[in-house]
Design a protein around this motif. Structure first.
Motif, PDB file in Angstrom:
ATOM      1  N   TYR A   1      16.698  -7.402  -5.588  1.00 19.02           N
ATOM      2  CA  TYR A   1      15.846  -6.774  -6.614  1.00 19.02           C
ATOM      3  C   TYR A   1      16.603  -6.370  -7.880  1.00 19.02           C
ATOM      4  O   TYR A   1      15.999  -6.030  -8.883  1.00 19.02           O
ATOM      5  CB  TYR A   1      15.161  -5.516  -6.039  1.00 19.02           C
ATOM      6  CG  TYR A   1      16.094  -4.662  -5.190  1.00 19.02           C
ATOM      7  CD1 TYR A   1      17.031  -3.818  -5.770  1.00 19.02           C
ATOM      8  CD2 TYR A   1      16.044  -4.735  -3.795  1.00 19.02           C
ATOM      9  CE1 TYR A   1      17.892  -3.066  -5.004  1.00 19.02           C
ATOM     10  CE2 TYR A   1      16.906  -3.982  -3.008  1.00 19.02           C
ATOM     11  CZ  TYR A   1      17.826  -3.152  -3.622  1.00 19.02           C
ATOM     12  OH  TYR A   1      18.682  -2.416  -2.848  1.00 19.02           O
ATOM     13  N   CYS A   2      17.931  -6.427  -7.826  1.00 16.77           N
ATOM     14  CA  CYS A   2      18.707  -5.717  -8.860  1.00 16.77           C
ATOM     15  C   CYS A   2      19.318  -6.649  -9.913  1.00 16.77           C
ATOM     16  O   CYS A   2      19.946  -7.659  -9.584  1.00 16.77           O
ATOM     17  CB  CYS A   2      19.816  -4.921  -8.178  1.00 16.77           C
ATOM     18  SG  CYS A   2      20.879  -4.054  -9.340  1.00 16.77           S
TER      19      CYS A   2
ATOM     20  N   GLN B   1      28.167   6.743 -11.607  1.00 19.16           N
ATOM     21  CA  GLN B   1      27.463   5.650 -10.933  1.00 19.16           C
ATOM     22  C   GLN B   1      27.995   4.300 -11.406  1.00 19.16           C
ATOM     23  O   GLN B   1      28.330   4.139 -12.582  1.00 19.16           O
ATOM     24  CB  GLN B   1      25.966   5.747 -11.219  1.00 19.16           C
ATOM     25  CG  GLN B   1      25.129   4.742 -10.442  1.00 19.16           C
ATOM     26  CD  GLN B   1      23.647   5.047 -10.511  1.00 19.16           C
ATOM     27  OE1 GLN B   1      22.989   4.722 -11.493  1.00 19.16           O
ATOM     28  NE2 GLN B   1      23.123   5.696  -9.483  1.00 19.16           N
TER      29      GLN B   1
ATOM     30  N   ARG C   1      21.440   5.168  -1.343  1.00 22.68           N
ATOM     31  CA  ARG C   1      20.074   4.948  -0.859  1.00 22.68           C
ATOM     32  C   ARG C   1      20.072   3.964   0.308  1.00 22.68           C
ATOM     33  O   ARG C   1      20.847   3.015   0.301  1.00 22.68           O
ATOM     34  CB  ARG C   1      19.201   4.386  -1.983  1.00 22.68           C
ATOM     35  CG  ARG C   1      18.914   5.377  -3.102  1.00 22.68           C
ATOM     36  CD  ARG C   1      17.973   4.725  -4.096  1.00 22.68           C
ATOM     37  NE  ARG C   1      17.530   5.634  -5.134  1.00 22.68           N
ATOM     38  CZ  ARG C   1      16.614   5.305  -6.048  1.00 22.68           C
ATOM     39  NH1 ARG C   1      16.061   4.097  -6.032  1.00 22.68           N
ATOM     40  NH2 ARG C   1      16.239   6.176  -6.964  1.00 22.68           N
TER      41      ARG C   1
ATOM     42  N   GLU D   1      17.255   2.419   0.822  1.00 18.06           N
ATOM     43  CA  GLU D   1      16.338   1.487   0.133  1.00 18.06           C
ATOM     44  C   GLU D   1      15.045   1.181   0.883  1.00 18.06           C
ATOM     45  O   GLU D   1      13.962   1.224   0.314  1.00 18.06           O
ATOM     46  CB  GLU D   1      17.026   0.162  -0.250  1.00 18.06           C
ATOM     47  CG  GLU D   1      18.434   0.295  -0.853  1.00 18.06           C
ATOM     48  CD  GLU D   1      18.475   0.874  -2.256  1.00 18.06           C
ATOM     49  OE1 GLU D   1      17.422   1.254  -2.804  1.00 18.06           O
ATOM     50  OE2 GLU D   1      19.595   0.987  -2.826  1.00 18.06           O
TER      51      GLU D   1
ATOM     52  N   ILE E   1      13.223   2.505  -2.554  1.00 13.74           N
ATOM     53  CA  ILE E   1      12.423   1.897  -3.610  1.00 13.74           C
ATOM     54  C   ILE E   1      11.007   1.728  -3.053  1.00 13.74           C
ATOM     55  O   ILE E   1      10.837   1.241  -1.933  1.00 13.74           O
ATOM     56  CB  ILE E   1      12.993   0.519  -4.023  1.00 13.74           C
ATOM     57  CG1 ILE E   1      14.471   0.651  -4.431  1.00 13.74           C
ATOM     58  CG2 ILE E   1      12.169  -0.088  -5.141  1.00 13.74           C
ATOM     59  CD1 ILE E   1      15.120  -0.681  -4.797  1.00 13.74           C
TER      60      ILE E   1
ATOM     61  N   PRO F   1       9.813   3.630  -8.157  1.00 14.84           N
ATOM     62  CA  PRO F   1       9.058   2.386  -7.962  1.00 14.84           C
ATOM     63  C   PRO F   1       9.929   1.161  -8.192  1.00 14.84           C
ATOM     64  O   PRO F   1      10.861   1.188  -9.006  1.00 14.84           O
ATOM     65  CB  PRO F   1       7.975   2.470  -9.043  1.00 14.84           C
ATOM     66  CG  PRO F   1       8.606   3.278 -10.134  1.00 14.84           C
ATOM     67  CD  PRO F   1       9.496   4.275  -9.442  1.00 14.84           C
ATOM     68  N   PHE F   2       9.619   0.093  -7.482  1.00 12.42           N
ATOM     69  CA  PHE F   2      10.252  -1.203  -7.739  1.00 12.42           C
ATOM     70  C   PHE F   2       9.827  -1.695  -9.124  1.00 12.42           C
ATOM     71  O   PHE F   2       8.658  -1.630  -9.480  1.00 12.42           O
ATOM     72  CB  PHE F   2       9.818  -2.210  -6.665  1.00 12.42           C
ATOM     73  CG  PHE F   2      10.123  -3.645  -7.019  1.00 12.42           C
ATOM     74  CD1 PHE F   2      11.440  -4.082  -7.107  1.00 12.42           C
ATOM     75  CD2 PHE F   2       9.099  -4.548  -7.289  1.00 12.42           C
ATOM     76  CE1 PHE F   2      11.730  -5.403  -7.445  1.00 12.42           C
ATOM     77  CE2 PHE F   2       9.380  -5.877  -7.623  1.00 12.42           C
ATOM     78  CZ  PHE F   2      10.691  -6.298  -7.703  1.00 12.42           C
ATOM     79  N   ILE F   3      10.813  -2.161  -9.902  1.00 15.61           N
ATOM     80  CA  ILE F   3      10.514  -2.754 -11.211  1.00 15.61           C
ATOM     81  C   ILE F   3      11.095  -4.165 -11.216  1.00 15.61           C
ATOM     82  O   ILE F   3      12.293  -4.355 -10.993  1.00 15.61           O
ATOM     83  CB  ILE F   3      11.108  -1.910 -12.363  1.00 15.61           C
ATOM     84  CG1 ILE F   3      10.569  -0.471 -12.293  1.00 15.61           C
ATOM     85  CG2 ILE F   3      10.774  -2.542 -13.714  1.00 15.61           C
ATOM     86  CD1 ILE F   3      11.182   0.474 -13.304  1.00 15.61           C
TER      87      ILE F   3
ATOM     88  N   ILE G   1      19.675  -2.511 -14.309  1.00 12.66           N
ATOM     89  CA  ILE G   1      19.226  -2.646 -12.919  1.00 12.66           C
ATOM     90  C   ILE G   1      17.861  -3.318 -12.934  1.00 12.66           C
ATOM     91  O   ILE G   1      17.562  -4.201 -12.156  1.00 12.66           O
ATOM     92  CB  ILE G   1      19.099  -1.253 -12.265  1.00 12.66           C
ATOM     93  CG1 ILE G   1      20.430  -0.516 -12.270  1.00 12.66           C
ATOM     94  CG2 ILE G   1      18.573  -1.380 -10.856  1.00 12.66           C
ATOM     95  CD1 ILE G   1      20.320   0.894 -11.713  1.00 12.66           C
ATOM     96  N   TYR G   2      17.001  -2.829 -13.851  1.00 11.62           N
ATOM     97  CA  TYR G   2      15.663  -3.403 -14.073  1.00 11.62           C
ATOM     98  C   TYR G   2      15.398  -3.345 -15.569  1.00 11.62           C
ATOM     99  O   TYR G   2      16.069  -2.608 -16.303  1.00 11.62           O
ATOM    100  CB  TYR G   2      14.596  -2.643 -13.276  1.00 11.62           C
ATOM    101  CG  TYR G   2      14.747  -1.146 -13.312  1.00 11.62           C
ATOM    102  CD1 TYR G   2      14.407  -0.414 -14.448  1.00 11.62           C
ATOM    103  CD2 TYR G   2      15.264  -0.462 -12.224  1.00 11.62           C
ATOM    104  CE1 TYR G   2      14.566   0.963 -14.486  1.00 11.62           C
ATOM    105  CE2 TYR G   2      15.429   0.914 -12.251  1.00 11.62           C
ATOM    106  CZ  TYR G   2      15.071   1.614 -13.389  1.00 11.62           C
ATOM    107  OH  TYR G   2      15.240   2.966 -13.434  1.00 11.62           O
TER     108      TYR G   2
HETATM  109  N1  5AD Z   1      13.649  -1.533  -9.311  1.00 12.42           N
HETATM  110  C1  5AD Z   1      13.748  -0.248  -8.908  1.00 12.42           C
HETATM  111  N2  5AD Z   1      14.882   0.305  -8.463  1.00 12.42           N
HETATM  112  C2  5AD Z   1      15.973  -0.487  -8.400  1.00 12.42           C
HETATM  113  N3  5AD Z   1      17.240  -0.233  -8.013  1.00 12.42           N
HETATM  114  C3  5AD Z   1      17.961  -1.357  -8.154  1.00 12.42           C
HETATM  115  N4  5AD Z   1      17.184  -2.346  -8.638  1.00 12.42           N
HETATM  116  C4  5AD Z   1      15.939  -1.832  -8.802  1.00 12.42           C
HETATM  117  C5  5AD Z   1      14.706  -2.356  -9.261  1.00 12.42           C
HETATM  118  N5  5AD Z   1      14.589  -3.618  -9.661  1.00 12.42           N
HETATM  119  C6  5AD Z   1      17.666   1.058  -7.486  1.00 12.42           C
HETATM  120  C7  5AD Z   1      18.270   0.960  -6.082  1.00 12.42           C
HETATM  121  C8  5AD Z   1      19.661   1.493  -6.253  1.00 12.42           C
HETATM  122  C9  5AD Z   1      19.516   2.389  -7.454  1.00 12.42           C
HETATM  123  C10 5AD Z   1      20.776   2.715  -8.165  1.00 12.42           C
HETATM  124  O1  5AD Z   1      18.655   1.635  -8.292  1.00 12.42           O
HETATM  125  O2  5AD Z   1      17.541   1.804  -5.218  1.00 12.42           O
HETATM  126  O3  5AD Z   1      20.113   2.217  -5.114  1.00 12.42           O
END
Ligand code: 5AD
Ligand code: SF4
Length: 348
Positions: free
Chosen positions: A69-70, A107, A160, A162, A200, A230-232, A307-308
């Motif tokens: 996801y990252c 971080q 996390r 996750e 997430i 939230p997931f992005i 990250i997103y």
């Molecule tokens: N969307 C949301 N959270 C994310 N993280 C990493 N990628 C995404 C994403 N696409 C979060 C993970 C990680 C934190 C630093 O960022 O949970 O542990």
């Protein structure tokens, strides 16, 4: 009956997994309002009205991992990578001190370039020069590294898990094992760190049951800090084209986590502010959270820590973000904490 669940919450009886699942599927605005009010009340009772500010320094966007996801995953060749030097990091700490922060969060991606010796030196220097708690969020290392960094003066560690769905975890994390990650969390606690984890919400393939299980896991792990966002979706990852996480579902998970875990520190996360730039931060503070982590990463690196996409406050200098956030928190009738904001859990 939903009213039975509400009185269970009022009487502070333990919620079962089935109870949590039912509350996570609430959709009626009136009932959601009641749920959020209850979470807010528990927040007030257990951690008070103070909001703790933690200054976030994203000091390296190199990562050896390939989390699906990252945007910082190693196979994403389209981002420019950076590492901040020791002196650059100390300069940000100095700025943080002047701005009145009492905690700095270091971080990075999982970047072995920063050896344990380098981390020890950095931690010692920060502790010598500044009156500041240090939180690390640098991923998986060997146990002796965590011990050495703790002995050098680090106070807290964020890692996390996750998602607690093992299959989903394995699919999204080609380089990391769920059981090992949970083991690291127990190491961190045993070493003496105030320990944080999180999840997430809205990962593709994640169910309501999984989220209920995550909340039970938070409680079982007896964490000091819990971050939920939230997931992005990021276009340069294997999850490109997936739907973003649902912000309302994220709020429900946060509210229930507060109700279940009571006295934990919980941030209103950047991912929330990103999906809902107007008011998301305040909403999360009103339904269980009590921490905000303003981004102090130098502007020239900020956009690279992707990250997103469209991360909140990507082009705003630290001082501006700080003033804006304090105003918004005060307008909620909440106070800015003047101490370190250590864990409220009794250990021993
Ligand atoms: N969307 C949301 N959270 C994310 N993280 C990493 N990628 C995404 C994403 N696409 C979060 C993970 C990680 C934190 C630093 O960022 O949970 O542990
Ligand atoms: Fe690396 Fe963390 Fe991103 Fe995974 S979530 S790729 S470990 S920075």
């Amino acid at each position: 009956m939903i009213n039975d669940l509400f009185s269970k919450i009022d009487n502070e009886h333990d919620l079962t997994k089935a109870d949590i699942c039912e509350l996570l599927t609430l959709n009626d605005q009136q009932q959601l309002y009641i749920l959020y009010e209850k979470a807010d009340k528990i927040r007030k009772k257990y951690v008070g009205d103070e909001v703790h500010l933690r200054g976030l320094i994203e000091f390296s966007n190199y990562c050896r991992n390939n989390c699906h996801y990252c945007g910082l995953r190693r196979d994403n060749k389209s981002i420019e990578r950076y590492r901040m030097t020791h002196d650059e990091i100390l300069q940000v700490c100095s700025l943080a001190q002047k701005m009145g922060f009492h905690t700095i969060v270091l971080q990075s991606g999982e970047d072995p370039y920063y050896t344990v010796e380098m981390m020890e030196n950095l931690i010692r220097q920060i502790k010598q020069n500044f009156d500041m708690a240090i939180t690390l969020s640098i991923g998986e290392r060997k146990r002796s590294d965590y011990e050495r960094m703790f002995n050098a003066g680090a106070d807290r560690f964020l890692l996390r898990f996750e998602t607690s769905n093992r299959q989903l975890y394995a699919k999204l994390h080609p380089d990391s094992d769920f059981n090992h990650r949970i083991k690291i969390l127990t190491w961190l606690k045993n070493i003496g760190y105030q320990t944080g984890s999180g999840i997430i919400v809205g990962l593709p393939g994640q169910s309501i049951e999984d989220l209920a299980e995550d909340i039970m896991k938070f409680k079982e792990l007896d964490l000091d800090m819990i971050g939920i966002g939230p997931f992005i979706c990021h276009s340069k990852t294997p999850l490109a084209g997936s739907k973003n996480g649902d912000i309302e579902l994220t709020f429900k998970v946060i509210a229930l986590t507060r109700i279940v875990t009571k006295n934990t520190h919980m941030p209103s996360t950047t991912a929330i502010a990103t999906l809902r730039p107007n008011g998301g931060m305040e909403q999360a503070l009103g339904l269980g959270t009590n921490v905000v982590m303003p981004n102090l990463t130098p502007i020239k690196y900020r956009a690279l820590y992707e990250i997103y996409p469209s991360k909140a406050s990507i082009d705003e200098v630290a001082e501006q973000t700080h003033v804006r956030i304090i105003k918004r928190i005060n307008s909620l009738g909440r106070l800015i904490s003047k101490d370190y904001g250590h864990s409220l859990k009794k250990r021993g």
